[in-house]
Scaffold this motif. Structure first.
Motif, PDB file in Angstrom:
ATOM      1  N   ARG A   1      64.710  29.038  40.560  1.00 10.36           N
ATOM      2  CA  ARG A   1      64.314  28.770  41.808  1.00 10.36           C
ATOM      3  C   ARG A   1      63.313  27.719  41.993  1.00 10.36           C
ATOM      4  O   ARG A   1      62.403  27.612  41.364  1.00 10.36           O
ATOM      5  CB  ARG A   1      63.748  30.164  42.521  1.00 10.36           C
ATOM      6  CG  ARG A   1      63.364  30.344  43.785  1.00 10.36           C
ATOM      7  CD  ARG A   1      64.578  30.529  44.515  1.00 10.36           C
ATOM      8  NE  ARG A   1      64.651  30.638  46.070  1.00 10.36           N
ATOM      9  CZ  ARG A   1      64.916  31.563  46.581  1.00 10.36           C
ATOM     10  NH1 ARG A   1      65.491  32.824  46.049  1.00 10.36           N
ATOM     11  NH2 ARG A   1      64.904  31.744  48.056  1.00 10.36           N
TER      12      ARG A   1
ATOM     13  N   ASP B   1      70.994  27.260  49.391  1.00 14.09           N
ATOM     14  CA  ASP B   1      69.790  28.033  49.728  1.00 14.09           C
ATOM     15  C   ASP B   1      69.697  29.201  49.201  1.00 14.09           C
ATOM     16  O   ASP B   1      68.321  29.966  49.402  1.00 14.09           O
ATOM     17  CB  ASP B   1      70.033  28.295  51.250  1.00 14.09           C
ATOM     18  CG  ASP B   1      71.387  29.220  51.512  1.00 14.09           C
ATOM     19  OD1 ASP B   1      71.881  29.672  50.435  1.00 14.09           O
ATOM     20  OD2 ASP B   1      71.844  29.343  52.755  1.00 14.09           O
ATOM     21  N   ASP B   2      70.426  29.558  48.175  1.00 14.83           N
ATOM     22  CA  ASP B   2      69.776  30.910  47.436  1.00 14.83           C
ATOM     23  C   ASP B   2      68.981  30.551  46.130  1.00 14.83           C
ATOM     24  O   ASP B   2      68.074  31.232  45.480  1.00 14.83           O
ATOM     25  CB  ASP B   2      71.172  31.477  46.830  1.00 14.83           C
ATOM     26  CG  ASP B   2      71.997  30.590  45.892  1.00 14.83           C
ATOM     27  OD1 ASP B   2      71.843  29.394  46.179  1.00 14.83           O
ATOM     28  OD2 ASP B   2      72.451  31.063  44.842  1.00 14.83           O
TER      29      ASP B   2
END
Length: 203
Positions: free
Chosen positions: A63, A86-87
């Motif tokens: 992330r 976007d994840d």
């Protein structure tokens, strides 16, 4: 033995020695840690390289949080492309444009402080493995944020977190504290020949 066969044999021996040396060096590198990285210099490519690193990290399922300290809300290729991830990638454009566009020092300082607050929020959040602070070097150089306030936060970041800072004219204190510093050197730029910034290359 033919000349080609002799050359191939010498090459194989040379590569064998090189591999043995490489393996010994790699075996000695056992430490893992979150890195403080800096992309600086007058050449093009500081943010471009950062976005390459973002894609690499995302490719490993890491992330990533990105805070842009200077660039305004105008659309860039990287922001559009990263919307597809976007994840894995969270993008925060906090600046209002370059200082010659706002022409308001107090407004620039307020924007820098807001961006720094967001940066600290991301660095404290354990879901992020990499935080990119795009153009932080510029606001430090302009004095919008004091380096003596920023540096302890960067060096005291949580264990395992990678942080990448971009922007020309990195502060000497930041360079000293960083684990990895890359300086982009300007050799030649199309702008010098009257060629304007073009989509896909500059933004």
């Amino acid at each position: 033995m033919t000349e080609d066969a002799d050359q191939n044999e010498r090459h194989a021996e040379k590569m064998k020695r090189r591999k043995a040396l490489h393996d010994r060096v790699m075996a000695s590198k056992t430490q893992e840690k979150g890195l403080l990285m800096v992309n600086t210099g007058n050449g093009k490519g500081k943010s471009t390289a950062a976005f390459g690193l973002i894609l690499r990290a995302a490719g490993h399922g890491m992330r990533v949080g990105v805070v842009q300290f200077v660039k305004g809300a105008w659309s860039t290729g990287e922001t559009v492309a990263l919307e597809r991830f976007d994840d894995l990638v969270d993008f925060f454009t906090m600046g209002e444009g370059f200082t010659w566009e706002t022409q308001d020092r107090e407004r620039d300082i307020a924007a820098a402080k807001a961006a720094w607050a967001k940066a600290q929020e991301l660095m404290a959040d354990p879901k992020y493995s990499l935080v990119v602070l795009d153009e932080l070097n510029i606001v430090l150089r302009m004095g919008y944020l004091p380096v003596e306030e920023v540096l302890p936060v960067l060096t005291g970041r949580r264990e395992g977190l990678h942080v990448l800072v971009t922007g020309r004219t990195a502060k000497p204190e930041l360079i000293e504290a960083a684990d990895l510093v890359t300086e982009m050197t300007l050799v030649k730029h199309p702008f010098q020949a009257g060629i304007k910034a073009q989509p896909g290359i500059e933004f």
